[in-house]
Design a protein around this motif. Structure first.
Motif, PDB file in Angstrom:
ATOM      1  N   ARG A 180       0.790  -1.232   0.000  1.00  0.00           N
ATOM      2  CA  ARG A 180       0.000   0.000   0.000  1.00  0.00           C
ATOM      3  C   ARG A 180       0.826   1.287   0.000  1.00  0.00           C
ATOM      4  O   ARG A 180       0.323   2.341  -0.371  1.00  0.00           O
ATOM      5  N   MET A 181       2.052   1.249   0.424  1.00  0.00           N
ATOM      6  CA  MET A 181       2.846   2.464   0.620  1.00  0.00           C
ATOM      7  C   MET A 181       3.222   3.126  -0.708  1.00  0.00           C
ATOM      8  O   MET A 181       3.583   2.465  -1.672  1.00  0.00           O
ATOM      9  N   THR A 193      -2.997   7.673   2.596  1.00  0.00           N
ATOM     10  CA  THR A 193      -4.084   8.354   1.903  1.00  0.00           C
ATOM     11  C   THR A 193      -3.635   9.033   0.625  1.00  0.00           C
ATOM     12  O   THR A 193      -4.452   9.282  -0.263  1.00  0.00           O
ATOM     13  N   TYR A 194      -2.341   9.339   0.504  1.00  0.00           N
ATOM     14  CA  TYR A 194      -1.886  10.095  -0.654  1.00  0.00           C
ATOM     15  C   TYR A 194      -1.767   9.195  -1.878  1.00  0.00           C
ATOM     16  O   TYR A 194      -1.087   8.169  -1.847  1.00  0.00           O
ATOM     17  N   LYS A 195      -2.410   9.603  -2.988  1.00  0.00           N
ATOM     18  CA  LYS A 195      -2.378   8.837  -4.230  1.00  0.00           C
ATOM     19  C   LYS A 195      -2.003   9.699  -5.428  1.00  0.00           C
ATOM     20  O   LYS A 195      -2.074   9.233  -6.566  1.00  0.00           O
ATOM     21  N   GLY A 196      -1.613  10.952  -5.180  1.00  0.00           N
ATOM     22  CA  GLY A 196      -1.374  11.884  -6.268  1.00  0.00           C
ATOM     23  C   GLY A 196      -0.022  11.718  -6.923  1.00  0.00           C
ATOM     24  O   GLY A 196       0.678  10.722  -6.733  1.00  0.00           O
ATOM     25  N   ASN A 197       0.343  12.760  -7.683  1.00  0.00           N
ATOM     26  CA  ASN A 197       1.603  12.676  -8.423  1.00  0.00           C
ATOM     27  C   ASN A 197       2.789  13.045  -7.541  1.00  0.00           C
ATOM     28  O   ASN A 197       2.642  13.467  -6.393  1.00  0.00           O
ATOM     29  N   ILE A 198       3.956  12.918  -8.097  1.00  0.00           N
ATOM     30  CA  ILE A 198       5.178  13.083  -7.322  1.00  0.00           C
ATOM     31  C   ILE A 198       5.442  14.547  -6.969  1.00  0.00           C
ATOM     32  O   ILE A 198       6.195  14.844  -6.049  1.00  0.00           O
ATOM     33  N   GLN A 199       4.796  15.474  -7.704  1.00  0.00           N
ATOM     34  CA  GLN A 199       5.024  16.892  -7.456  1.00  0.00           C
ATOM     35  C   GLN A 199       4.196  17.448  -6.299  1.00  0.00           C
ATOM     36  O   GLN A 199       4.485  18.541  -5.800  1.00  0.00           O
ATOM     37  N   SER A 200       3.170  16.724  -5.865  1.00  0.00           N
ATOM     38  CA  SER A 200       2.222  17.278  -4.888  1.00  0.00           C
ATOM     39  C   SER A 200       2.214  16.530  -3.558  1.00  0.00           C
ATOM     40  O   SER A 200       1.240  16.588  -2.808  1.00  0.00           O
ATOM     41  N   ILE A 201       3.281  15.835  -3.258  1.00  0.00           N
ATOM     42  CA  ILE A 201       3.349  15.051  -2.023  1.00  0.00           C
ATOM     43  C   ILE A 201       3.309  15.977  -0.809  1.00  0.00           C
ATOM     44  O   ILE A 201       3.953  17.035  -0.807  1.00  0.00           O
ATOM     45  N   HIS A 225       1.645  -0.243  -8.292  1.00  0.00           N
ATOM     46  CA  HIS A 225       0.774   0.344  -7.272  1.00  0.00           C
ATOM     47  C   HIS A 225       0.499   1.837  -7.428  1.00  0.00           C
ATOM     48  O   HIS A 225      -0.578   2.284  -7.038  1.00  0.00           O
ATOM     49  N   TRP A 226       1.404   2.616  -7.978  1.00  0.00           N
ATOM     50  CA  TRP A 226       1.275   4.077  -7.963  1.00  0.00           C
ATOM     51  C   TRP A 226       1.013   4.560  -9.384  1.00  0.00           C
ATOM     52  O   TRP A 226       1.912   5.008 -10.087  1.00  0.00           O
ATOM     53  N   SER A 227      -0.255   4.519  -9.807  1.00  0.00           N
ATOM     54  CA  SER A 227      -0.577   4.854 -11.195  1.00  0.00           C
ATOM     55  C   SER A 227      -0.316   6.318 -11.513  1.00  0.00           C
ATOM     56  O   SER A 227       0.009   6.663 -12.656  1.00  0.00           O
ATOM     57  N   LEU A 240       6.140   0.411 -12.662  1.00  0.00           N
ATOM     58  CA  LEU A 240       5.477  -0.011 -13.900  1.00  0.00           C
ATOM     59  C   LEU A 240       3.969   0.189 -13.918  1.00  0.00           C
ATOM     60  O   LEU A 240       3.324  -0.224 -14.894  1.00  0.00           O
ATOM     61  N   ASP A 241       3.378   0.797 -12.913  1.00  0.00           N
ATOM     62  CA  ASP A 241       1.923   0.986 -12.937  1.00  0.00           C
ATOM     63  C   ASP A 241       1.597   2.206 -13.798  1.00  0.00           C
ATOM     64  O   ASP A 241       1.757   3.348 -13.360  1.00  0.00           O
ATOM     65  N   THR A 242       1.125   1.964 -14.999  1.00  0.00           N
ATOM     66  CA  THR A 242       0.782   3.063 -15.908  1.00  0.00           C
ATOM     67  C   THR A 242      -0.723   3.145 -16.139  1.00  0.00           C
ATOM     68  O   THR A 242      -1.180   3.644 -17.167  1.00  0.00           O
ATOM     69  N   GLY A 243      -1.497   2.660 -15.170  1.00  0.00           N
ATOM     70  CA  GLY A 243      -2.938   2.917 -15.126  1.00  0.00           C
ATOM     71  C   GLY A 243      -3.750   2.287 -16.228  1.00  0.00           C
ATOM     72  O   GLY A 243      -4.698   2.899 -16.727  1.00  0.00           O
ATOM     73  N   CYS A 244      -3.444   1.043 -16.590  1.00  0.00           N
ATOM     74  CA  CYS A 244      -4.207   0.383 -17.654  1.00  0.00           C
ATOM     75  C   CYS A 244      -5.700   0.375 -17.346  1.00  0.00           C
ATOM     76  O   CYS A 244      -6.524   0.691 -18.196  1.00  0.00           O
ATOM     77  N   VAL A 245      -6.051   0.026 -16.110  1.00  0.00           N
ATOM     78  CA  VAL A 245      -7.469  -0.105 -15.763  1.00  0.00           C
ATOM     79  C   VAL A 245      -8.211   1.221 -15.823  1.00  0.00           C
ATOM     80  O   VAL A 245      -9.434   1.262 -15.938  1.00  0.00           O
ATOM     81  N   TRP A 246      -7.475   2.335 -15.782  1.00  0.00           N
ATOM     82  CA  TRP A 246      -8.075   3.666 -15.852  1.00  0.00           C
ATOM     83  C   TRP A 246      -8.033   4.254 -17.266  1.00  0.00           C
ATOM     84  O   TRP A 246      -8.276   5.432 -17.462  1.00  0.00           O
ATOM     85  N   GLY A 247      -7.673   3.432 -18.245  1.00  0.00           N
ATOM     86  CA  GLY A 247      -7.585   3.924 -19.609  1.00  0.00           C
ATOM     87  C   GLY A 247      -6.202   4.426 -19.967  1.00  0.00           C
ATOM     88  O   GLY A 247      -6.037   5.116 -20.986  1.00  0.00           O
ATOM     89  N   GLY A 248      -5.219   4.090 -19.161  1.00  0.00           N
ATOM     90  CA  GLY A 248      -3.845   4.473 -19.448  1.00  0.00           C
ATOM     91  C   GLY A 248      -3.180   3.471 -20.372  1.00  0.00           C
ATOM     92  O   GLY A 248      -3.721   3.131 -21.426  1.00  0.00           O
TER      93      GLY A 248
END
Length: 267
Positions: A180-181, A193-201, A225-227, A240-248
């Motif tokens: 999960r981390m 709880t944080y799931k955003g991009n690397i610029q907004s941590i 894990h970190w789309s 390697l998580d490039t968000g396939c399930v989200w249309g990535g």
């Protein structure tokens, strides 16, 4: 002979089939490494799970948080979320066989210069320690009383590691870090709880892999894990998580020369 690592699949069986055609995967001589989250959110987790199980030693996977969630729901320790797509597995005639096989998969894998985990490793963990800690969880999952672990698995506390813990906190932190981390403090306090991009941590937190002097940095860690992070490659990290399930995209990398293969996915 080649070894390909593939990002989060999450039930996207058609995309997976297209990708292994793209890389010209040969099960006679090649191997696939999967970073976890095999099931859920996508349209055909059942077919994907059956395919991976039937492939045998040709495919090596580690467990992700969605794979563990499937085990939790199947054991009655958690409820289906509105976005879950795991019911066909729970209704399948071979359900028990599939779930038994899933319980016996690795949480962490180390081989040569590489270490594979779904989410990440705490900065105080070496690869050898992480391997030992993962074996503790794997052993508990494979016991006849595995439901005792599942009953105590969920929870965000504690959010840090203590070597001396011997109760359920120990296994929970191992599972949370490895599945999960995304970010933690310099001292290894995790934010789930944080799931955003690397610029907004959030202030005080950093990507787990950028913590200075983390003890696993001499190995190349393969993770997913970190789309929102997307494809992220450094000398000692392959994310390697490039968000396939989200249309990535669905991403594979050939470990021998680091050649990247990607194809677009339907949302």
């Amino acid at each position: 002979m080649a070894t390909y690592a593939i990002g989060d699949l999450q039930g996207c069986f058609t995309a997976f089939q297209r990708l292994i055609e793209l890389i010209r995967f040969d099960p006679v001589q090649d191997k696939l490494w999967l970073v976890g989250d095999i099931v859920n959110r996508g349209p055909d987790s059942l077919s994907l799970l059956r395919y991976i199980k039937q492939a045998g030693d040709v495919i090596l996977m580690v467990l992700g948080n969605h794979d563990l969630h499937l085990l939790m729901v199947a054991a009655g320790k958690a409820k289906n979320h509105p976005s879950d797509t795991i019911q066909p597995i729970l209704d399948a005639p071979d359900r028990d066989e599939l779930l038994h096989w899933l319980r016996h998969q690795k949480l962490f894998h180390a081989e040569g210069q590489y270490a594979m985990v779904h989410a990440g490793l705490l900065p105080s963990w070496s690869v050898s320690q992480a391997e030992q800690l993962a074996r503790e969880v794997e052993s508990a999952l494979q016991q006849d009383n595995f439901q005792e672990l599942l009953a105590l698995m969920y929870g965000n506390d504690p959010d840090h590691w203590q070597n001396e813990w011997t109760d359920h906190r120990r296994l929970r932190v191992i599972i949370n870090a490895m599945t999960r981390m995304r970010v933690c403090t310099l001292e290894g306090k995790m934010n789930f709880t944080y799931k955003g991009n690397i610029q907004s941590i959030p202030f005080g937190y950093f990507p787990w892999f950028s913590i200075p002097h983390r003890l696993s940095q001499n190995s190349t860690v393969i993770c997913g894990h970190w789309s929102a992070l997307g494809l992220y490659l450094t000398d000692n990290l392959i994310a390697l998580d490039t968000g396939c399930v989200w249309g990535g995209q669905l991403t594979a990398i050939r470990l021998e020369d680091r050649k990247v293969f990607q194809l677009p996915c339907a949302r």
